[in-house]
Scaffold this motif. Structure first.
Motif, short mmCIF file in Angstrom:
data_model
loop_
_atom_site.label_atom_id
_atom_site.label_comp_id
_atom_site.label_asym_id
_atom_site.label_seq_id
_atom_site.Cartn_x
_atom_site.Cartn_y
_atom_site.Cartn_z
N ASP A 93 0.86 -1.18 0.00
CA ASP A 93 0.00 0.00 0.00
C ASP A 93 0.89 1.23 0.00
N GLU A 94 0.29 2.38 -0.26
CA GLU A 94 1.05 3.63 -0.18
C GLU A 94 1.63 3.77 1.21
N ASN A 95 2.90 4.17 1.27
CA ASN A 95 3.57 4.27 2.56
C ASN A 95 4.54 5.44 2.56
N GLU A 96 5.11 5.73 3.71
CA GLU A 96 5.99 6.89 3.88
C GLU A 96 7.42 6.64 3.44
N PHE A 97 7.75 5.39 3.05
CA PHE A 97 9.15 5.05 2.82
C PHE A 97 9.55 5.05 1.34
N PHE A 98 8.74 4.47 0.47
CA PHE A 98 9.08 4.42 -0.95
C PHE A 98 7.82 4.54 -1.79
N SER A 99 8.00 4.89 -3.06
CA SER A 99 6.86 5.13 -3.93
C SER A 99 6.47 3.91 -4.76
N LYS A 143 21.45 -17.55 -9.39
CA LYS A 143 21.60 -16.11 -9.56
C LYS A 143 20.30 -15.41 -9.19
N SER A 144 20.40 -14.17 -8.72
CA SER A 144 19.22 -13.38 -8.42
C SER A 144 19.42 -11.95 -8.87
N ILE A 145 18.31 -11.29 -9.19
CA ILE A 145 18.33 -9.89 -9.60
C ILE A 145 17.28 -9.14 -8.79
N GLY A 146 17.69 -8.06 -8.17
CA GLY A 146 16.77 -7.26 -7.38
C GLY A 146 16.12 -6.17 -8.21
N CYS A 147 15.70 -5.11 -7.54
CA CYS A 147 15.05 -4.01 -8.25
C CYS A 147 15.43 -2.70 -7.60
N ASP A 148 15.04 -1.62 -8.23
CA ASP A 148 15.37 -0.28 -7.75
C ASP A 148 14.24 0.22 -6.86
N ILE A 149 14.54 0.42 -5.58
CA ILE A 149 13.54 0.95 -4.65
C ILE A 149 13.56 2.47 -4.72
N LYS A 150 12.42 3.08 -4.98
CA LYS A 150 12.31 4.53 -5.08
C LYS A 150 12.08 5.11 -3.68
N TRP A 151 13.17 5.25 -2.95
CA TRP A 151 13.06 5.74 -1.58
C TRP A 151 12.65 7.20 -1.54
N ASN A 164 15.32 6.00 3.45
CA ASN A 164 15.97 4.76 3.02
C ASN A 164 16.30 3.91 4.25
N LEU A 165 15.65 2.77 4.36
CA LEU A 165 15.82 1.91 5.53
C LEU A 165 17.09 1.07 5.50
N THR A 166 17.79 1.06 4.38
CA THR A 166 18.98 0.22 4.24
C THR A 166 20.26 0.95 4.58
N ILE A 167 20.17 2.25 4.83
CA ILE A 167 21.37 3.02 5.18
C ILE A 167 21.06 3.93 6.36
N GLN A 168 22.11 4.35 7.04
CA GLN A 168 21.96 5.33 8.09
C GLN A 168 23.14 6.29 8.05
N THR A 169 22.92 7.50 8.47
CA THR A 169 23.97 8.52 8.47
C THR A 169 24.51 8.67 9.88
N ILE A 170 25.81 8.57 10.01
CA ILE A 170 26.46 8.69 11.32
C ILE A 170 27.48 9.81 11.28
N LYS A 171 27.77 10.36 12.45
CA LYS A 171 28.80 11.39 12.56
C LYS A 171 30.13 10.73 12.88
N LYS A 172 31.16 11.15 12.16
CA LYS A 172 32.49 10.57 12.37
C LYS A 172 33.50 11.70 12.55
N ARG A 173 34.27 11.61 13.62
CA ARG A 173 35.26 12.65 13.90
C ARG A 173 36.60 12.26 13.27
#
Length: 367
Positions: A198-204, A233-241, A246-255
């Motif tokens: 269904d329509e959701n807040e994460f991807f279109s 073999k497997s082939i995925g698809c392009d998620i329109k985040w 994007n649930l597959t990545i996170q942004t962290i602060k690095k000094r």
């Protein structure tokens, strides 16, 4: 890499002494022989055994193995025909899957029926360290007038260890919007898993897909180990985040150690949606051990969706079907590691390096 091994020997004085000593102590003697070697040692031992047989016997063995090769060739024809039958009968199954989807999503509210099956009795067991009351509370709070079966697929996924291990808490909000998981046989040599949202807040995307490819022919370098089609073999698809979703990545602060300044860095995180991004290099000669393990898990999950989860989803929801999953990492690199339903989970041993970089725009629809 050369593997060291030591063959078990029998009949020596030391073996006899050890056996007598064990018997005197009331312990059974150590079991010896090919059956108690590990698989590699046993293979080498039996290979050496054949070499020391009389030449006429070795000649007869060659004839028997040629007969076995013909059997393997017939096997490939058999499984090819089975695949065609699966595609044919899928049309009948799809009618049932549509009824299931309509009930789950609340589109249809079926009339009450009497169970046509017998519920097997469950043995009362110790609950261990789990607080059943706490785990059951969210389900007890579902309102009586709810439509459909809420969080059906999310609950199914959380009930299967192999899939639950790929999920993180943020995934749950997205998987609550999953309305159906379907299968399509594009050719006898491949199948496509389709995840409807269904329509959701994460991807279109309203559909995410994953395609798996199978081999039905004999491996010329190892023809005797054909035990059915191999997923290779497997082939995925392009998620329109959507932005910052994007649930597959996170942004962290690095000094920076050198400058002391903080910078933002994007890193990959655990998520079920990594399932749609299989490793690009799906070639045994180009793939490291970590990637092989990821591929083995990926193939196992795809196989499970095809033969277990899609056909029997309600049984995973109710606990009538429990999947005992053994860690596939122990089989990484073992081209003979096979699964149930006459399908093998195989790490590719050649061919082109294809993967998530190939996307059919018709597979991932965005609205």
């Amino acid at each position: 890499m050369e593997k060291k091994f030591k063959l078990a020997k029998s009949g020596s004085a030391s073996d006899t002494d050890e056996s007598n000593e064990c018997n005197a102590m009331g312990k059974p003697p150590e079991k010896i022989g090919p059956a108690y070697m590990d698989a590699y040692e046993r293979r080498v031992f039996l290979n050496e055994m054949v070499k020391v047989l009389p030449e006429p016997v070795q000649d007869r063995i060659v004839v028997l193995k040629n007969i076995q090769l013909e059997h393997c060739k017939i096997d490939t024809e058999f499984y090819t025909e089975v695949s065609k039958l699966e595609k044919k009968f899928l049309e009948r199954f799809e009618e049932l899957y549509q009824k299931r989807k309509d009930i789950i999503t609340g589109k249809v509210s079926p009339a009450k029926e009497t169970a046509k099956y017998t519920e097997p009795p469950l043995e009362i067991i110790d609950k261990g360290d789990y607080n059943f009351d706490k785990l059951l509370k969210p389900f007890q709070n579902i309102p009586r007038d709810i439509q459909g079966i809420p969080d059906f697929w999310l609950t199914v996924f959380k009930n299967i260890e192999l899939i639950s291990d790929t999920m993180d808490t943020p995934d749950e909000a997205a998987l609550k919007c999953l309305t159906d998981v379907a299968i399509e046989y594009e050719t006898p040599e491949s199948f496509i898993l389709k995840f409807h949202f269904d329509e959701n807040e994460f991807f279109s995307n309203d559909i995410l897909t994953k395609q798996y490819f199978m081999r039905f022919h004999l491996d010329p370098n190892d023809p005797f180990h054909f035990e059915g089609p191999e997923i290779y073999k497997s082939i995925g698809c392009d998620i329109k985040w959507k932005r910052n979703k994007n649930l597959t990545i996170q942004t962290i602060k690095k000094r920076s150690i050198r400058t002391g300044k903080k910078t933002l860095k994007t890193v990959k995180c655990n998520s079920f949606f990594n399932f749609f991004y299989p490793p690009i290099e799906q070639n045994d000669e180009l793939t490291d051990d970590d990637t092989k393990e990821i591929l083995a898990t990926d193939f196992s999950i795809g196989h499970m969706f095809r033969v277990r989860i899609i056909p029997k989803a309600i049984l995973f929801y109710t606990g009538d079907m429990i999947e005992d999953y053994q860690d596939v990492s122990s089989d990484v690199g073992d081209s003979n590691s096979n699964s149930d339903e006459n399908y093998n989970i195989k790490i590719p041993s050649g061919g082109s390096a294809e993967g998530g970089n190939i996307v059919d725009p018709n597979q991932c629809k965005s609205q």
